[in-house]
Design a protein around this motif. Structure first.
Motif, mmCIF file in Angstrom:
data_model
loop_
_atom_site.group_PDB
_atom_site.id
_atom_site.type_symbol
_atom_site.label_atom_id
_atom_site.label_comp_id
_atom_site.label_asym_id
_atom_site.label_seq_id
_atom_site.Cartn_x
_atom_site.Cartn_y
_atom_site.Cartn_z
ATOM 1 N N ASP A 191 -12.376 4.348 0.282
ATOM 2 C CA ASP A 191 -11.557 5.078 -0.617
ATOM 3 C C ASP A 191 -10.594 4.714 -1.297
ATOM 4 O OD1 ASP A 191 -9.603 3.212 0.891
ATOM 5 O OD2 ASP A 191 -8.534 4.969 1.709
ATOM 6 N N THR A 195 -7.011 3.947 -2.435
ATOM 7 C CA THR A 195 -6.253 2.783 -2.577
ATOM 8 C C THR A 195 -7.116 1.903 -1.694
ATOM 9 O OG1 THR A 195 -5.663 3.955 0.136
ATOM 10 C CG2 THR A 195 -4.483 4.909 -1.686
ATOM 11 N N ASP A 255 -6.601 -2.055 -3.479
ATOM 12 C CA ASP A 255 -6.607 -2.752 -3.658
ATOM 13 C C ASP A 255 -7.509 -3.799 -3.490
ATOM 14 O OD1 ASP A 255 -5.686 -5.120 -1.244
ATOM 15 O OD2 ASP A 255 -6.367 -3.726 0.130
ATOM 16 N N ARG A 278 -14.308 8.135 3.706
ATOM 17 C CA ARG A 278 -14.664 7.390 5.048
ATOM 18 C C ARG A 278 -14.483 8.395 6.256
ATOM 19 N NH1 ARG A 278 -8.724 4.318 4.682
ATOM 20 N NH2 ARG A 278 -10.174 2.446 3.739
ATOM 21 N N TYR A 290 -14.421 -1.656 3.398
ATOM 22 C CA TYR A 290 -13.694 -0.429 3.983
ATOM 23 C C TYR A 290 -12.039 -0.788 4.379
ATOM 24 C CZ TYR A 290 -16.053 -3.208 7.390
ATOM 25 O OH TYR A 290 -16.400 -4.826 7.729
ATOM 26 N N CYS A 291 -10.917 -0.675 5.085
ATOM 27 C CA CYS A 291 -10.286 -0.127 5.274
ATOM 28 C C CYS A 291 -9.818 -1.433 6.739
ATOM 29 C CB CYS A 291 -8.892 0.808 6.899
ATOM 30 S SG CYS A 291 -7.535 0.833 6.022
ATOM 31 N N GLY A 326 -4.414 7.244 1.746
ATOM 32 C CA GLY A 326 -5.465 7.533 1.730
ATOM 33 C C GLY A 326 -6.667 8.461 0.645
ATOM 34 N N GLY A 334 -1.464 4.230 3.230
ATOM 35 C CA GLY A 334 -0.470 4.502 3.625
ATOM 36 C C GLY A 334 0.863 3.312 4.443
ATOM 37 N N PHE A 388 0.260 -0.243 4.135
ATOM 38 C CA PHE A 388 1.108 -1.529 2.777
ATOM 39 C C PHE A 388 2.512 -0.547 1.551
ATOM 40 C CE2 PHE A 388 -3.967 -2.692 1.869
ATOM 41 C CZ PHE A 388 -3.531 -3.354 2.584
HETATM 42 O O1 LIG Z 1 -7.855 -2.346 3.466
HETATM 43 C C1 LIG Z 1 -7.083 -1.827 3.653
HETATM 44 O O2 LIG Z 1 -6.195 -1.675 4.493
HETATM 45 C C2 LIG Z 1 -6.801 -0.709 2.288
HETATM 46 O O3 LIG Z 1 -6.957 -0.726 1.220
HETATM 47 C C3 LIG Z 1 -6.946 0.689 2.749
HETATM 48 O O4 LIG Z 1 -8.282 1.240 3.109
HETATM 49 C C4 LIG Z 1 -6.174 1.698 2.826
HETATM 50 O O5 LIG Z 1 -6.915 2.831 3.243
HETATM 51 P P1 LIG Z 1 -5.441 3.706 3.519
HETATM 52 O O6 LIG Z 1 -4.745 3.378 4.930
HETATM 53 O O7 LIG Z 1 -6.817 5.197 4.093
HETATM 54 O O8 LIG Z 1 -4.659 4.373 2.704
#
Ligand SMILES: O=C(O)[C@@H](O)C(=O)COP(=O)(O)O
Ligand SMILES: Nc1ncnc2c1ncn2[C@@H]1O[C@H](COP(=O)(O)OP(=O)(O)O)[C@@H](O)[C@H]1O
Length: 427
Positions: free
Chosen positions: A9, A11, A15, A53, A83-84, A362, A405, A407
């Motif tokens: 995604d 965001t 990051d 995602r 990935y997240c 994201g 979301g 962060f």
């Molecule tokens: O790794 C993370 O937490 C962020 O870089 C991330 O992937 C952000 O995803 P979203 O929370 O859907 O914005």
């Protein structure tokens, strides 16, 4: 190009770009599967931002492999699949299938899965993911609108998504240093395991793991996993970091905040904006669904606010309200309606001369950036861990902060603007 990355995604991609830039690499972000038209110029690292995602796994595999092929053909020596940090996915979801497909593509016999990002409170111990001091399954991520995370055991979660056996490298091994971690990779491989969750408690652990991953063709994880990777290339290549600036020049024009994230962090940031007396308007999904509220109405409200401070439009709802909406309208249908509406608002605001956008979420950011026609981003200063300002250098000239979301500090919506230096209209 030394490092090529595919992020699931947008965001998450910014990051990761921030992490690679902080570690001295000239990094650019490309939106969508790159075509032959995109010039990677003299970047040390290129991060491709997908919106893969929550789409069907076969489509995510196809887009990720297509992007990876372009990066490898352009010379990438190591590939990251990002990935997240909270491992957002479903059992039918995409982390396992994409990791395995990229393993096939790169020929990497073994890879790691390391979502940890201690600076943002994500750590992994005995294969269990913690968000702050709670297990993932007891954190607000259990109520994510699209990917509710109810199992904190990542070996179990990833194994449900993978054909290949998943293994674990434990904290005690990581504490012994990079040679011990490398030896553990070899032991796990000999035991038939092909994708390894790696415990991580601190940034020092991330650097140890990064060192152990020198020469590994494919690395997977959160942005944290990239912390130790540039150093390997610095040692072998001696690349020169570009100067970093504390503030970023932003094009003249108005500013707005659009929030489609329902995370606890974003909802707190909305409350802080309200408490500070900022102008806020809620997207009411029921009213949007039956035509009583439109993207045009929401955009016009923002245009009509005084230009001194950025107005905030948000759709965010708490877990109970969200459950009601999803029961009535469907999980993906309601999410897609919100995304489409906020993207419509953004397009109208850009047409009206808005040039600076702070976007929370994201999926939300992915939908908006696509609607705005943004193609390539340069990475600017860090607002909070994992969230930089960016500037679009292909397509419309915009300053964008794409906030995961989860962060950001509570005052994120208030303080982010201080890092921009507004250009004059005739500059
Ligand atoms: O790794 C993370 O937490 C962020 O870089 C991330 O992937 C952000 O995803 P979203 O929370 O859907 O914005
Ligand atoms: N009020 C709402 N009702 C239903 N879905 C919503 C609502 N507000 C936001 N959403 C959806 O929730 C999802 C949030 O995901 P995302 O933007 O990735 O945020 P995060 O970064 O917190 O994961 C998006 O698909 C968004 O459209």
């Amino acid at each position: 190009m030394l490092i090529g990355a595919v992020a699931d995604d947008i965001t998450g991609a910014t990051d990761l770009c921030l992490m690679l830039s902080r570690e001295g690499m000239r990094t650019i972000q490309v939106i969508g599967v790159p075509t032959g038209e995109v010039a990677f110029s003299d970047a040390d690292a290129v991060v491709v931002a997908l919106k893969s995602r929550t789409i069907p796994a076969a489509e995510a595999v196809e887009m990720s492999c297509a992007s990876a092929r372009v990066l490898l053909a352009a010379g990438a020596e190591q590939l990251i699949f990002k990935y997240c940090s909270t491992f957002d996915s479903t059992d039918a979801g995409n982390i396992g299938p994409v990791a395995e497909a990229l393993q096939d593509l790169t020929g990497a016999p073994v890879t790691i899965a390391c979502p940890s990002f201690p600076a943002a409170g994500r750590t992994v111990y005995k294969g269990h993911l913690f968000v702050g001091d709670r297990l993932l399954s007891e954190s607000p991520l259990k109520d994510h609108p699209l990917t509710p995370m109810r199992d904190p055991d990542l070996v179990r979660v990833l194994q449900r998504q993978c054909r290949r056996p998943v293994g674990l490298v434990q904290a005690e091994t990581v504490a012994k240093g990079s040679n011990a971690v490398k030896a553990a990779f070899a032991e796990q491989y000999a035991a038939g395991r092909r994708i390894l969750i790696v415990d991580t408690l601190s940034d020092a652990d991330l650097r140890t793991i990064g060192k152990a991953c020198a020469g590994m063709k494919l690395v997977t994880g959160g942005s944290g996993v990239a912390m130790g990777l540039p150093e390997n290339f610095r040692q072998s290549r001696g690349f020169v970091p570009p100067p970093r600036k504390a503030r970023m020049a932003a094009p003249a024009g108005r500013a707005a905040i659009l929030a489609g994230s329902c995370s606890a962090a974003t909802r707190g940031q909305i409350e802080a904006a309200k408490a500070a007396g900022r102008r806020v308007l809620r997207l009411d999904i029921a009213a949007v669904a039956d035509g009583r509220q439109t993207g045009a109405d929401l955009a016009q409200w923002a245009i009509n606010t005084p230009a001194d401070l950025p107005p905030l439009i948000y759709s965010s709802a708490g877990p109970d309200e969200l459950a009601g909406i999803q029961a009535q309208m469907g999980r993906h249908e309601s999410g897609a309606l919100v995304e489409r509406t906020l993207a419509d608002v953004a397009r109208r605001l850009a047409d009206a001369g808005f040039s600076r956008f702070l976007i929370a979420g994201g999926e939300t950011s992915g939908a908006i950036v696509e609607a705005l026609g943004v193609k390539v981003l340069l990475i600017g200063p860090e607002i909070d861990p994992g969230v930089p300002w960016t500037r679009s250098i292909s397509g419309p000239d915009l300053a964008l902060a794409l906030k995961s979301g989860n962060f950001g500090a509570p005052d994120f919506f208030l303080k982010a603007w201080d890092l921009l230096e507004l250009e004059t209209a005739d500059a």
